[in-house]
Design an enzyme around this catalytic site. Structure first.
Site, PDB file in Angstrom:
ATOM      1  N   CYS A  85       4.393   1.896   5.744  1.00 51.99           N
ATOM      2  CA  CYS A  85       3.796   0.707   4.897  1.00 51.99           C
ATOM      3  C   CYS A  85       4.761  -0.640   5.393  1.00 51.99           C
ATOM      4  O   CYS A  85       4.633  -0.829   6.547  1.00 51.99           O
ATOM      5  CB  CYS A  85       3.910   0.515   3.470  1.00 51.99           C
ATOM      6  SG  CYS A  85       3.014  -0.682   2.421  1.00 51.99           S
ATOM      7  N   HIS A 202       0.653   6.017   1.944  1.00 53.34           N
ATOM      8  CA  HIS A 202       1.786   6.284   1.292  1.00 53.34           C
ATOM      9  C   HIS A 202       1.811   7.953   1.139  1.00 53.34           C
ATOM     10  O   HIS A 202       1.596   8.405   0.221  1.00 53.34           O
ATOM     11  CB  HIS A 202       2.148   5.684  -0.019  1.00 53.34           C
ATOM     12  CG  HIS A 202       2.537   4.331   0.326  1.00 53.34           C
ATOM     13  ND1 HIS A 202       4.012   3.851   0.442  1.00 53.34           N
ATOM     14  CD2 HIS A 202       1.995   3.202   0.220  1.00 53.34           C
ATOM     15  CE1 HIS A 202       4.046   2.742   0.563  1.00 53.34           C
ATOM     16  NE2 HIS A 202       2.736   2.035   0.454  1.00 53.34           N
ATOM     17  N   GLU A 204       4.732   9.668   0.783  1.00 48.63           N
ATOM     18  CA  GLU A 204       5.390  10.060  -0.310  1.00 48.63           C
ATOM     19  C   GLU A 204       5.006  10.074  -1.772  1.00 48.63           C
ATOM     20  O   GLU A 204       5.573  10.319  -2.758  1.00 48.63           O
ATOM     21  CB  GLU A 204       6.607   9.369  -0.068  1.00 48.63           C
ATOM     22  CG  GLU A 204       6.582   7.656  -0.577  1.00 48.63           C
ATOM     23  CD  GLU A 204       5.909   6.760   0.083  1.00 48.63           C
ATOM     24  OE1 GLU A 204       5.338   7.209   0.863  1.00 48.63           O
ATOM     25  OE2 GLU A 204       5.988   5.609  -0.039  1.00 48.63           O
TER      26      GLU A 204
END
Lengths: 225, 96
Positions: A85, A202, A204
């Site tokens: 990002c 994302h 994560e």
């Protein structure tokens, strides 16, 4: 495997990525942007969020910070660098990855789950995925509209450097499945040596079924091989 | 005495400063969605002769140097290094 997560004023996915790395057995350290030396690390992560208020252009000021000049040196010597990002935006501003991330074409901040397709699973970052595998991931950005010149686009295609493309849940890559206007639905790219990956989604945030899914796990476990 | 000398210093430093304007705009083939929205709004306000609007950024930069060539060169360097992203943007420097 040792990892470092760079923390800028405004980073807000730094702890999420640290949780993911530690859960998957990385020995992780957080590195404040004012540091001038990187700890010994096999993987450097530039996390999502904002950096320096995203003044001028997102990632522009962070791209010139002291610690990032160390990241550039480490990347040049072949160390693995992952930009997620805002981290992807920082990497393009440093020139480690070519191209730029423009304002989303609908001028809105987009925060929702989307689908991406794995285009190249022949890399340290994507080895545990199957080619053309469809993943569900979250995006949360205002500037995710990837742009590059025709010459570089050709290089991305010819050298198979597009890591992920936005697609529908059935895998169709088209205008309808493009959330932000990215050139050719590009969601993530490698540099030519494939030791650097920049991506807008994302991974994560996708490491636990309790809060989302586990589609992001393979990205981190691929690195452990 | 001190006040006078400070004033003198200010005057001198003013004389030694060169001022530039820098305009950064998106390259022609890069889509400018903000400019488009401004354009549409102006049209809605009845500005029917409007052809197009491109939005950009404007900087005023003072250089502590009275050598025009050297100062221009350093502003140019600032543009390339930070103010503009040469992949998507063009810049113009003017002496003001």
């Amino acid at each position: 495997m040792n990892s470092s997560v760079i923390v800028f004023p405004g980073s807000n996915c730094d702890r999420d990525v640290a949780v993911a790395l530690e859960k998957l057995q990385f020995k992780n350290q957080m590195v404040w942007h004012k540091e001038t030396k990187l700890p010994k690390s096999d993987l450097i992560v530039i996390p999502g969020g904002f950096s320096y208020g995203d003044y001028l252009r997102s990632g522009a000021i962070a791209g010139k910070s002291l610690i990032v000049s160390e990241v550039i040196k480490a990347a040049d010597s072949g160390r693995l660098v992952l930009g997620i990002c805002n981290g992807f935006q920082v990497l393009t501003e440093t020139g480690l990855l070519k191209g730029a991330l423009l304002r989303n074409n609908n001028l809105k901040f987009i925060n929702r789950d989307i689908n991406i397709k794995v285009l190249n699973n022949n890399s340290k970052f994507s080895g545990n995925y199957k080619k053309n595998q469809i993943l569900k991931m979250n995006i949360a950005h205002n500037e995710g509209n990837y742009f590059t010149n025709q010459e570089h686009l050709k290089e991305l295609i010819d050298e198979n450097l597009i890591a992920f493309k936005y697609c529908s849940k059935d895998g169709d890559v088209n205008e309808d499945s493009n959330p932000n206007g990215s050139l050719q639905n590009i969601a993530g790219i490698f540099n030519s040596k494939k030791n650097i990956l920049g991506m807008m989604p994302h991974p994560e945030r996708m490491i636990d079924n309790l809060i989302s899914n586990t589609d992001g796990i393979n990205l981190f476990t691929s690195l452990l091989k | 005495m001190k006040l006078i000398s400070e004033k003198q210093h200010q005057l001198n430093s003013k004389k030694n400063n060169l001022k530039f304007s820098v305009t950064v705009t998106l390259k022609k083939d890069v889509l400018d969605p903000q400019g488009k929205v401004v354009q549409n709004t102006l049209k809605n306000l009845g500005m029917s002769n409007l052809k197009s609007v491109r939005q950009g950024k404007y900087f005023e930069i003072e250089i502590d140097n009275n050598d025009l060539a050297a100062a221009t060169e350093s502003v140019d360097k600032m543009c390339k290094k930070l103010l503009a992203n040469m992949i998507i943007e063009d810049y113009k420097v003017n002496k003001i």
